[in-house]
Design a protein around this motif. Structure first.
Motif, mmCIF file in Angstrom:
data_model
loop_
_atom_site.group_PDB
_atom_site.id
_atom_site.type_symbol
_atom_site.label_atom_id
_atom_site.label_comp_id
_atom_site.label_asym_id
_atom_site.label_seq_id
_atom_site.Cartn_x
_atom_site.Cartn_y
_atom_site.Cartn_z
ATOM 1 N N VAL A 92 0.834 -1.205 0.000
ATOM 2 C CA VAL A 92 0.000 0.000 0.000
ATOM 3 C C VAL A 92 0.867 1.252 0.000
ATOM 4 O O VAL A 92 0.547 2.240 -0.683
ATOM 5 C CB VAL A 92 -0.966 -0.001 1.199
ATOM 6 C CG1 VAL A 92 -1.561 1.376 1.426
ATOM 7 C CG2 VAL A 92 -2.085 -1.009 0.967
ATOM 8 N N TYR A 93 1.964 1.244 0.744
ATOM 9 C CA TYR A 93 2.851 2.411 0.732
ATOM 10 C C TYR A 93 3.444 2.628 -0.660
ATOM 11 O O TYR A 93 3.571 3.776 -1.124
ATOM 12 C CB TYR A 93 3.958 2.234 1.770
ATOM 13 C CG TYR A 93 3.563 2.715 3.136
ATOM 14 C CD1 TYR A 93 3.807 4.020 3.526
ATOM 15 C CD2 TYR A 93 2.932 1.868 4.043
ATOM 16 C CE1 TYR A 93 3.438 4.478 4.777
ATOM 17 C CE2 TYR A 93 2.550 2.301 5.297
ATOM 18 C CZ TYR A 93 2.807 3.615 5.662
ATOM 19 O OH TYR A 93 2.421 4.063 6.905
ATOM 20 N N ALA A 94 3.814 1.549 -1.329
ATOM 21 C CA ALA A 94 4.311 1.677 -2.699
ATOM 22 C C ALA A 94 3.199 2.143 -3.633
ATOM 23 O O ALA A 94 3.417 2.977 -4.528
ATOM 24 C CB ALA A 94 4.881 0.340 -3.180
ATOM 25 N N LEU A 95 1.993 1.622 -3.425
ATOM 26 C CA LEU A 95 0.849 1.988 -4.268
ATOM 27 C C LEU A 95 0.522 3.476 -4.149
ATOM 28 O O LEU A 95 0.303 4.155 -5.163
ATOM 29 C CB LEU A 95 -0.367 1.146 -3.884
ATOM 30 C CG LEU A 95 -1.664 1.431 -4.643
ATOM 31 C CD1 LEU A 95 -2.392 0.132 -4.977
ATOM 32 C CD2 LEU A 95 -2.600 2.318 -3.825
ATOM 33 N N ILE A 96 0.511 3.992 -2.941
ATOM 34 C CA ILE A 96 0.193 5.413 -2.755
ATOM 35 C C ILE A 96 1.197 6.278 -3.510
ATOM 36 O O ILE A 96 0.827 7.250 -4.188
ATOM 37 C CB ILE A 96 0.174 5.766 -1.259
ATOM 38 C CG1 ILE A 96 -1.022 5.093 -0.571
ATOM 39 C CG2 ILE A 96 0.101 7.289 -1.056
ATOM 40 C CD1 ILE A 96 -0.991 5.189 0.943
ATOM 41 N N ALA A 97 2.482 5.926 -3.404
ATOM 42 C CA ALA A 97 3.514 6.709 -4.083
ATOM 43 C C ALA A 97 3.344 6.665 -5.604
ATOM 44 O O ALA A 97 3.442 7.704 -6.280
ATOM 45 C CB ALA A 97 4.899 6.197 -3.687
ATOM 46 N N THR A 98 3.070 5.467 -6.144
ATOM 47 C CA THR A 98 2.909 5.377 -7.602
ATOM 48 C C THR A 98 1.646 6.086 -8.063
ATOM 49 O O THR A 98 1.621 6.680 -9.154
ATOM 50 C CB THR A 98 2.882 3.908 -8.064
ATOM 51 O OG1 THR A 98 1.813 3.211 -7.396
ATOM 52 C CG2 THR A 98 4.188 3.202 -7.758
ATOM 53 N N ALA A 297 10.081 6.191 -7.236
ATOM 54 C CA ALA A 297 9.016 6.778 -6.418
ATOM 55 C C ALA A 297 8.309 5.691 -5.619
ATOM 56 O O ALA A 297 7.972 5.881 -4.441
ATOM 57 C CB ALA A 297 8.022 7.523 -7.302
ATOM 58 N N ALA A 298 8.071 4.528 -6.242
ATOM 59 C CA ALA A 298 7.431 3.426 -5.531
ATOM 60 C C ALA A 298 8.285 2.976 -4.352
ATOM 61 O O ALA A 298 7.766 2.606 -3.298
ATOM 62 C CB ALA A 298 7.187 2.252 -6.479
ATOM 63 N N GLN A 299 9.594 3.043 -4.514
ATOM 64 C CA GLN A 299 10.487 2.599 -3.444
ATOM 65 C C GLN A 299 10.692 3.670 -2.378
ATOM 66 O O GLN A 299 10.593 3.389 -1.179
ATOM 67 C CB GLN A 299 11.841 2.215 -4.020
ATOM 68 C CG GLN A 299 12.869 1.850 -2.953
ATOM 69 C CD GLN A 299 14.177 1.383 -3.544
ATOM 70 O OE1 GLN A 299 14.178 0.575 -4.469
ATOM 71 N NE2 GLN A 299 15.286 1.885 -3.031
ATOM 72 N N SER A 300 10.986 4.896 -2.797
ATOM 73 C CA SER A 300 11.410 5.937 -1.851
ATOM 74 C C SER A 300 10.372 7.007 -1.585
ATOM 75 O O SER A 300 10.566 7.835 -0.693
ATOM 76 C CB SER A 300 12.700 6.596 -2.361
ATOM 77 O OG SER A 300 13.709 5.629 -2.556
ATOM 78 N N GLY A 301 9.277 7.019 -2.354
ATOM 79 C CA GLY A 301 8.224 7.993 -2.105
ATOM 80 C C GLY A 301 8.274 9.194 -3.017
ATOM 81 O O GLY A 301 9.080 9.260 -3.952
ATOM 82 N N GLY A 318 5.898 8.190 1.499
ATOM 83 C CA GLY A 318 7.151 7.538 1.870
ATOM 84 C C GLY A 318 7.541 6.364 1.003
ATOM 85 O O GLY A 318 8.677 5.885 1.088
ATOM 86 N N GLY A 319 6.623 5.867 0.177
ATOM 87 C CA GLY A 319 6.933 4.714 -0.645
ATOM 88 C C GLY A 319 7.162 3.456 0.171
ATOM 89 O O GLY A 319 6.836 3.392 1.361
#
Length: 491
Positions: A92-98, A297-301, A318-319
């Motif tokens: 989910v954190y990766a999804l929000i960033a992407t 972005a998916a990794q680091s935000g 935050g990715g």
């Protein structure tokens, strides 16, 4: 579905059972550690939980006689049970960033500001979240996708983020409880030996009452927020979004992919994973982001520079790496819960709570207290369903109650209160995803309080209580009177 077989009181040899006094020692220590560490010294929860793990391990080894291997096994089993939750957190954190990079969340915010007003925003947020959660069967998926966009829209409309988060959670958990696709709904039915649709039907009246009251309260909150938007604020936000993102219906492709798969019946984790891929590809082809930058972005935000501080803050994420802080708390809490379960402490506490019941009203109250207690001690909503569900089955049967009464009770008090525990997986996920601390949104998460209260009302009045064929209420509680029903047929 999570395969989890707790140690039940009856299955533990008498000489291996901790006494009630012994069971309360690590529980009391954990409360002291969390209170002193967080409130007095202002620490994050990780190390107060670590103190609790160390104390519980030493207490179990030296006083209760458990080996280190047995304690390790308890920790391993608990983390294994929560592994899907941990993976979902990361995804989910990766999804929000992407989705920020792809313009999906900015696009939802752009159009949402055009269509919504402060007076209708909160109740409409609750209703839409309930519909989406029912369709996809996941409160977490709803909060991690639609919920993030609603936080941004609400901020643009001048609605405080804690109010918006409360409305999102109210809708998300309402829809989740009534969805046959929900894992917690299926789990509650399974561990209590209840037909799935009997369980859902038993929850409907209480759920709708709690949700209806919540929506009315959001209407009043929304009316009080009307007229608080500074002149030109919405236009300035939309201009900032358009200046940094391509706003087109194509940016909603990740949303369509994720919800489409979920509605089709694909579990939350692969649906969300597909949403990450869809977000990255949309970022490349629609926003013209370089391929490596999209996955970075998916990794680091993300940290966009839109020229407007409010918008920058809303679209910061935050990715994958940003999920590490939350996951470390979840791992610590699961580890502590695993030792409490393996040593039989949870079973002893649930057993002694069950002994307090003398009729339907007290049994309903004991079930609610057991579910909330398991949420607090084990930090995982699955345990709040499984342990009371399996421990109290015989008590419900002895009182001639249908199993649907138990399945309704563990979900009404277990699933819905998970988001109120700051160190629990539910509270951690919602706070981290929505960007609002648990204790800050808690006063506005009306459904989290109303669902257990309505459950207790049902137990006291007998409303919705159903007995097995040929059984009748003969306990000493008011709920065993004429308010209960005894329809023909069994679960």
């Amino acid at each position: 579905m999570v395969a989890f077989e707790p140690r039940l009181f009856e299955e533990i040899a008498p000489e291996e059972r901790p006494s009630l006094a012994a069971a309360l020692v690590p529980v009391g220590a954990m409360i002291v550690f969390l209170s002193v560490g967080i409130v007095v010294f202002g620490l994050d929860p990780q190390f107060p939980l670590f103190w609790g793990i160390a104390f519980t391990g030493l207490f179990a080894r030296l006083h209760l006689g458990f080996s280190w291997d047995e304690l390790y096994d308890g920790i391993t089993d608990s983390i294994l049970m929560g592994m899907r939750v941990i993976l979902i957190m990361f995804v989910v954190y990766a999804l929000i960033a992407t989705w920020v990079q792809a313009g999906t969340i900015p696009g939802l915010m752009y159009y949402g500001l055009e269509l919504l007003t402060p007076s209708i925003f909160l109740p409409l947020t609750a209703v839409l979240a309930a519909i989406v959660s029912f369709a996809v069967g996941s409160s977490w998926t709803t909060a991690g996708t639609l919920g993030v966009a609603f936080i941004g829209i609400g901020s643009g409309l001048g609605i405080p983020a804690p109010m918006t988060a409360g409305a999102i959670l109210t809708g998300a958990y309402t829809g989740d409880k009534q969805s046959p696709l929900s894992d917690t709904t299926n789990l509650a039915a399974a561990v209590t030996n209840t037909d799935l649709y009997d369980h859902i039907n038993a929850m409907r009246a209480g759920t709708l009452l709690a949700f209806g009251i919540s929506v009315v309260l959001y209407v009043f909150l929304g009316l009080s927020a009307s007229g608080n938007i500074p002149v030109g604020r919405v236009g300035a936000i939309q201009s900032a979004i358009q200046g940094s993102y391509v706003v087109t219906p194509l940016v909603f492709l990740p949303l369509v992919v994720t919800f489409g798969l979920a509605i089709y019946g694909v579990p939350a984790l692969p649906s969300l994973g597909a949403g990450v891929f869809a977000g990255a590809l949309t970022s490349v082809f629609v926003q013209r982001t370089e391929f490596a930058a999209a996955w970075s972005a998916a990794q680091s935000g993300t940290a966009p520079e839109t020229g407007m501080e409010l918008v920058n803050g809303l679209f910061e994420s935050g990715g994958l790496l940003g999920g590490a802080w939350i996951v470390t708390i979840a791992l610590a809490a699961l580890s502590l819960g695993g030792m409490l379960e393996r040593t039989g402490i949870l079973a002893v506490l649930a057993h002694h709570l069950g002994r307090l019941s003398r009729g339907v009203a007290s049994l309903t109250g004991v079930t609610a207290i057991s579910a909330v207690s398991m949420n607090m001690l084990a930090a995982e909503q699955y345990i709040s369903i499984v342990v009371p569900g399996m421990t109290l089955r015989n008590l419900y049967s002895e009182q001639g109650l249908k199993s649907k009464n138990l399945s309704r009770a563990v979900e009404a008090a277990g699933t819905t209160t998970a988001a109120l525990i700051p160190w629990g997986s539910g509270g951690l996920f919602m706070a981290g995803t929505l960007g609002v601390p648990t204790l800050t949104y808690a006063p506005y998460y009306f459904f989290g309080f109303l669902s257990p209260l309505v459950l207790l009302l049902m137990g006291v009045t007998g409303w919705g209580i159903e007995y097995q064929e040929g059984a009748h209420g003969d306990g000493d509680d008011a709920s065993t009177g004429s308010g209960a029903t005894a329809p023909a047929g069994e679960d």
